[in-house]
Motif scaffolding. Sequence first.
Motif, PDB file in Angstrom:
ATOM      1  N   ASP A 325      -4.103  -2.260  -3.255  1.00  0.00           N
ATOM      2  CA  ASP A 325      -4.400  -2.138  -4.678  1.00  0.00           C
ATOM      3  C   ASP A 325      -5.731  -1.436  -4.903  1.00  0.00           C
ATOM      4  O   ASP A 325      -5.856  -0.580  -5.789  1.00  0.00           O
ATOM      5  CB  ASP A 325      -4.463  -3.523  -5.330  1.00  0.00           C
ATOM      6  CG  ASP A 325      -3.098  -4.147  -5.554  1.00  0.00           C
ATOM      7  OD1 ASP A 325      -2.091  -3.528  -5.157  1.00  0.00           O
ATOM      8  OD2 ASP A 325      -3.042  -5.255  -6.113  1.00  0.00           O
ATOM      9  N   ILE A 326      -6.724  -1.805  -4.122  1.00  0.00           N
ATOM     10  CA  ILE A 326      -8.057  -1.213  -4.288  1.00  0.00           C
ATOM     11  C   ILE A 326      -8.021   0.282  -4.019  1.00  0.00           C
ATOM     12  O   ILE A 326      -8.637   1.082  -4.737  1.00  0.00           O
ATOM     13  CB  ILE A 326      -9.076  -1.928  -3.381  1.00  0.00           C
ATOM     14  CG1 ILE A 326      -9.240  -3.390  -3.822  1.00  0.00           C
ATOM     15  CG2 ILE A 326     -10.429  -1.210  -3.411  1.00  0.00           C
ATOM     16  CD1 ILE A 326     -10.104  -4.227  -2.907  1.00  0.00           C
ATOM     17  N   ARG A 327      -7.283   0.670  -3.016  1.00  0.00           N
ATOM     18  CA  ARG A 327      -7.173   2.107  -2.706  1.00  0.00           C
ATOM     19  C   ARG A 327      -6.521   2.865  -3.857  1.00  0.00           C
ATOM     20  O   ARG A 327      -6.906   3.995  -4.182  1.00  0.00           O
ATOM     21  CB  ARG A 327      -6.405   2.305  -1.408  1.00  0.00           C
ATOM     22  CG  ARG A 327      -7.170   1.833  -0.171  1.00  0.00           C
ATOM     23  CD  ARG A 327      -6.278   1.871   1.059  1.00  0.00           C
ATOM     24  NE  ARG A 327      -6.009   3.250   1.468  1.00  0.00           N
ATOM     25  CZ  ARG A 327      -6.595   3.855   2.503  1.00  0.00           C
ATOM     26  NH1 ARG A 327      -7.480   3.210   3.237  1.00  0.00           N
ATOM     27  NH2 ARG A 327      -6.299   5.091   2.811  1.00  0.00           N
ATOM     28  N   LYS A 328      -5.534   2.246  -4.497  1.00  0.00           N
ATOM     29  CA  LYS A 328      -4.908   2.886  -5.655  1.00  0.00           C
ATOM     30  C   LYS A 328      -5.916   3.055  -6.785  1.00  0.00           C
ATOM     31  O   LYS A 328      -6.002   4.122  -7.410  1.00  0.00           O
ATOM     32  CB  LYS A 328      -3.722   2.048  -6.141  1.00  0.00           C
ATOM     33  CG  LYS A 328      -2.509   2.095  -5.230  1.00  0.00           C
ATOM     34  CD  LYS A 328      -1.367   1.250  -5.781  1.00  0.00           C
ATOM     35  CE  LYS A 328      -0.141   1.339  -4.889  1.00  0.00           C
ATOM     36  NZ  LYS A 328       1.015   0.574  -5.436  1.00  0.00           N
ATOM     37  N   ILE A 329      -6.677   2.002  -7.063  1.00  0.00           N
ATOM     38  CA  ILE A 329      -7.665   2.036  -8.144  1.00  0.00           C
ATOM     39  C   ILE A 329      -8.752   3.067  -7.859  1.00  0.00           C
ATOM     40  O   ILE A 329      -9.156   3.839  -8.751  1.00  0.00           O
ATOM     41  CB  ILE A 329      -8.291   0.637  -8.338  1.00  0.00           C
ATOM     42  CG1 ILE A 329      -7.242  -0.357  -8.837  1.00  0.00           C
ATOM     43  CG2 ILE A 329      -9.481   0.703  -9.292  1.00  0.00           C
ATOM     44  CD1 ILE A 329      -7.670  -1.810  -8.721  1.00  0.00           C
ATOM     45  N   LEU A 330      -9.242   3.095  -6.646  1.00  0.00           N
ATOM     46  CA  LEU A 330     -10.352   3.986  -6.298  1.00  0.00           C
ATOM     47  C   LEU A 330      -9.979   5.459  -6.410  1.00  0.00           C
ATOM     48  O   LEU A 330     -10.845   6.296  -6.705  1.00  0.00           O
ATOM     49  CB  LEU A 330     -10.848   3.698  -4.878  1.00  0.00           C
ATOM     50  CG  LEU A 330     -11.573   2.379  -4.659  1.00  0.00           C
ATOM     51  CD1 LEU A 330     -11.955   2.225  -3.191  1.00  0.00           C
ATOM     52  CD2 LEU A 330     -12.815   2.269  -5.539  1.00  0.00           C
ATOM     53  N   GLY A 331      -8.712   5.776  -6.169  1.00  0.00           N
ATOM     54  CA  GLY A 331      -8.390   7.199  -6.250  1.00  0.00           C
ATOM     55  C   GLY A 331      -6.975   7.597  -5.895  1.00  0.00           C
ATOM     56  O   GLY A 331      -6.545   8.709  -6.233  1.00  0.00           O
ATOM     57  N   GLU A 332      -6.223   6.730  -5.236  1.00  0.00           N
ATOM     58  CA  GLU A 332      -4.874   7.131  -4.839  1.00  0.00           C
ATOM     59  C   GLU A 332      -3.990   7.449  -6.042  1.00  0.00           C
ATOM     60  O   GLU A 332      -3.168   8.372  -5.984  1.00  0.00           O
ATOM     61  CB  GLU A 332      -4.219   6.052  -3.980  1.00  0.00           C
ATOM     62  CG  GLU A 332      -4.672   6.056  -2.540  1.00  0.00           C
ATOM     63  CD  GLU A 332      -3.893   5.060  -1.679  1.00  0.00           C
ATOM     64  OE1 GLU A 332      -2.978   4.393  -2.214  1.00  0.00           O
ATOM     65  OE2 GLU A 332      -4.204   4.961  -0.487  1.00  0.00           O
ATOM     66  N   ASN A 333      -4.148   6.691  -7.117  1.00  0.00           N
ATOM     67  CA  ASN A 333      -3.314   6.936  -8.299  1.00  0.00           C
ATOM     68  C   ASN A 333      -3.589   8.306  -8.898  1.00  0.00           C
ATOM     69  O   ASN A 333      -2.658   9.045  -9.252  1.00  0.00           O
ATOM     70  CB  ASN A 333      -3.546   5.844  -9.347  1.00  0.00           C
ATOM     71  CG  ASN A 333      -2.964   4.503  -8.956  1.00  0.00           C
ATOM     72  OD1 ASN A 333      -2.027   4.427  -8.171  1.00  0.00           O
ATOM     73  ND2 ASN A 333      -3.527   3.440  -9.502  1.00  0.00           N
ATOM     74  N   VAL A 334      -4.862   8.653  -9.024  1.00  0.00           N
ATOM     75  CA  VAL A 334      -5.230   9.967  -9.564  1.00  0.00           C
ATOM     76  C   VAL A 334      -4.796  11.067  -8.601  1.00  0.00           C
ATOM     77  O   VAL A 334      -4.241  12.099  -9.018  1.00  0.00           O
ATOM     78  CB  VAL A 334      -6.741  10.036  -9.828  1.00  0.00           C
ATOM     79  CG1 VAL A 334      -7.173  11.462 -10.188  1.00  0.00           C
ATOM     80  CG2 VAL A 334      -7.125   9.067 -10.939  1.00  0.00           C
TER      81      VAL A 334
END
Length: 346
Positions: A325-334
């Motif tokens: 989840d943290i990786r998604k928030i930090l930048g994976e989603n963008v």
Amino acid sequence: MSADLHRRAVVADTHNDLLMAVAARPPALWARFFRDRWLPQLRDGGVDLQVLPVFIDDQFRPEGALRETLRMVEAAHVLAEGNADEVSLCRDGEEIDRALADGKIALVLALESAPGLDANVELFSTMHRLGVRVASIAHWGRTPLADGSGEDATGSRLTSAGVDAVAELERLGVIFDVSHLGASGVDHVLELATRPVMATHSSARALRDHHRNLTDDQLRGVAATGGVVGVNFVAGFLSADPGGYTVDRLVDHIEHVASVAGIDHVGLGPDFIREVSLELTPPCCEDMSALAGFDVNAVVPGLDGPRGLPLVTEALLRRGRPEADIRKILGENVHRLFQKELGRPA
């Protein structure tokens, strides 16, 4: 553990006005100023993907807005070319992936309120040719395309030219940014959108009732397009009480957006304005504090610039968020959104 996770993650910042500070220097200094002043901060903060908005102060409006827009776009190209060993100005997902693989910071050029374009929607194509890949159409006030959130009392939707702008940006593969757009305008865009939209730097209105923040329905609407909400770090958008200017309060907003929009639709849009604002004010800049209704130079301790970004990772770990989840928030989603949409014509 948090430092290791932050280092391994793709960290994306969807809004940093550093280009204003660069362009304030003589052109011969643009590349060196970026290398000396901003590059160390981005590296220390672990930033891998940086959106660079073009924002024009009131002193250039209206007559000089387009000229200054072009000057700032040129500054972005010059700083990228002058620091080609460290950064790359990217136009699509493949270029971003190549930059990251080479250990460079991927830069993405954006327009904030489309200054100087006015109702000439055809100029978005010109900006696309120059490398712009994200765009919004209003700031605090009124433009020929839409009203900004400071004009929410009008209840206005997009103008006919604004509707054309949404269609043109979608055609070009330029991601539409709803941050700063008035509430009715955001709703209008979400009705029109056939491709993902972003909020590059907006927080949760349910936690801080400010016109610059998004309601839960709007958060869900951005997610429904496949887009991402970059949570704003500006202290006054997080809390009405200076006692709430904390990293934990920021994480409250991140958690709220994740719970409403979904974990795949939240990112970081820090809006690190303090250093830029203090450098340029006075005499050049409009009074953002008066417009916002709070001191825009007040910061969450430790989060006055990119170097503080690891604090967000640390706080998310304290909340018990899993690494994925943290990786998604930090930048994976963008990163995922840009891979899929950036620069891809309809």
